[in-house]
Enzyme design. Sequence first.
Site, PDB file in Angstrom:
ATOM      1  N   ILE A 379      -4.699   8.612  -4.931  1.00  0.00           N
ATOM      2  CA  ILE A 379      -4.836   8.928  -3.532  1.00  0.00           C
ATOM      3  C   ILE A 379      -4.064   8.276  -2.683  1.00  0.00           C
ATOM      4  CG2 ILE A 379      -6.508   9.249  -1.848  1.00  0.00           C
ATOM      5  CD1 ILE A 379      -8.581  10.047  -3.882  1.00  0.00           C
ATOM      6  N   HIS A 380      -3.374   8.535  -1.703  1.00  0.00           N
ATOM      7  CA  HIS A 380      -2.553   7.737  -0.818  1.00  0.00           C
ATOM      8  C   HIS A 380      -3.366   7.861   0.480  1.00  0.00           C
ATOM      9  CE1 HIS A 380       1.476   7.146  -3.007  1.00  0.00           C
ATOM     10  NE2 HIS A 380       1.045   8.108  -3.786  1.00  0.00           N
ATOM     11  N   PRO A 381      -3.574   6.750   1.071  1.00  0.00           N
ATOM     12  CA  PRO A 381      -4.353   6.469   2.211  1.00  0.00           C
ATOM     13  C   PRO A 381      -3.598   7.110   3.679  1.00  0.00           C
ATOM     14  CG  PRO A 381      -3.619   4.313   1.686  1.00  0.00           C
ATOM     15  CD  PRO A 381      -3.261   5.374   0.687  1.00  0.00           C
ATOM     16  N   THR A 387       2.253   5.094   3.936  1.00  0.00           N
ATOM     17  CA  THR A 387       1.491   5.686   2.697  1.00  0.00           C
ATOM     18  C   THR A 387       1.978   4.937   1.390  1.00  0.00           C
ATOM     19  OG1 THR A 387       2.972   7.457   2.720  1.00  0.00           O
ATOM     20  CG2 THR A 387       1.128   7.956   3.824  1.00  0.00           C
ATOM     21  N   TYR A 392      -0.679  -1.470  -0.396  1.00  0.00           N
ATOM     22  CA  TYR A 392      -2.293  -1.525  -0.543  1.00  0.00           C
ATOM     23  C   TYR A 392      -2.571  -1.809  -2.045  1.00  0.00           C
ATOM     24  CZ  TYR A 392      -1.367   3.528  -1.550  1.00  0.00           C
ATOM     25  OH  TYR A 392      -1.012   4.640  -2.262  1.00  0.00           O
TER      26      TYR A 392
END
Length: 513
Positions: A379-381, A387, A392
Amino acid sequence: MSFAPITLFVYNRPTHTKRTLDALALNLEAPESELYIFCDGPKPNDNIENLKKISEVVGLAKKENRFKKVYVQISKKNKGLAESIIYGVTTIVEKYGRVIVLEDDIETSKGFLKYMNDALSLYENNDEVMHISGYMYPHKEVLQETFFFNVPLCWGWATWKKSWKYFNNNPIQLWNELKQKNLLSDLDKFGGNYLSSQLAYNITGKLDTWFIKWHASVLLQNGFTLFPKTSLVQNFGFDNTGVHNGVHTEFHNSVLAEKIAVNSIAFFEDMKVETVIKDFYKVLNHRYEKKTLKKNIKDKIRNLVFLMFPDLKRVLKYNQKNNHVESYFGNNIKIYPASRISNTIIGNYTYISENSVINNTIIGKFCSIGANFMAGRGIHPTNGISTHPMFYSKNKQNGITLTLKNKTNEFMPITIGSDVFIGMNVTVLDGITIGDGAIIGAGAVVSKNIPAYAIAVGNPIKVINYRFEDEIISKLLKTQWWNLKHEDLTLVEKYFFNIEEFIKIFEEKIEEQ
């Protein structure tokens, strides 16, 4: 003082059973203790020799008279140790509120029952203490009389109803909860992945054990386990007579404690003890590593050859073992090249078709997965400046990272039930659950949970039908037929298109057992 009931689980080892009973009867508390002996039954098509041994064990149980009362329960069919213990412990704690548990290869000292009863009484009203262990690893250190180390051991143990109510027999639920709470490393407190692999193989169907589920259940409750400074029991079953045991001497204690005083102690894990036990397992792990060293060298050489000659891999259709990272596979599964599997558990009889990429997923038994299957890609924030994962994530997806810690949970576990059919070119997004018996149409993007036995298609995914009526679905789910032993799977073949008859036969078998 009323003494806790004792349960003894026996099967086909009369010599072991007699030795266990003889040692237990030497305890001063034995004549005032009730003993429940659970005798497991024969397997289908058992040979005459094994039937004779089972009969001898039952005979020993029926003749036993050195305890206050002896109750003998004889199973007509073979349940296996896991099912026997879960049933027996649950039955006794429901009646008495506490229980002392032994198997047929545990020799106890004369001080065993006093220690167990004293500990059960002292901590009866303390919810933090969930397990009393009678065994302690061999060591030469000076330790306090009793201490807490929160890894339950099953060689002579005791518990209460207040604790056993948390026992969870569903390894998938346990695995997902441990991962979600980042507790798998605590499960493997001994080092290596010895215990977590046991839990994983219970999911695949390669193992059917109870202890690792109890250990995980206690861990999830932050439960404490009490140990004696010196072992009060000896496991003499490492003589290649047990189902999972070979010949071992590492766990043997030269002397057993005749007496252990049980007094209130502070609630913390003893760090000195942790060092003692970890050092013990370091020796065991070192022996294992020496055995696997040659195999690891061969794998590295083979991978270098394929790196130099990539066409050779294609010609030989080599299924790269390095592409199956930290994953656990059941029996009779097949993964077609060139699939990449990581952090994934795959159940018995499942097959994965070509060019699939699967991560952080539990796939049940008897699943049929079509080609180009994608699951657990992360999942990419969307609420940050970028992104891109180099800001991260520590995983270095593009080769570098600027962060020293993961800022978000990239991967949410995916759970796919048993007997699920997934067509080709399907993508399953992170955090999704697909129920048992479901069908996912080709090309679908599974972006929401799919119920059991649903037929779902499209992008966005939607349920268009169910394989059966609600009543049949409910009954099929209760059968859990995918957990049948291999020899019983002929029932599925025999009644393949006669579902109601299959359910009827299955319910009759369960009732009979």
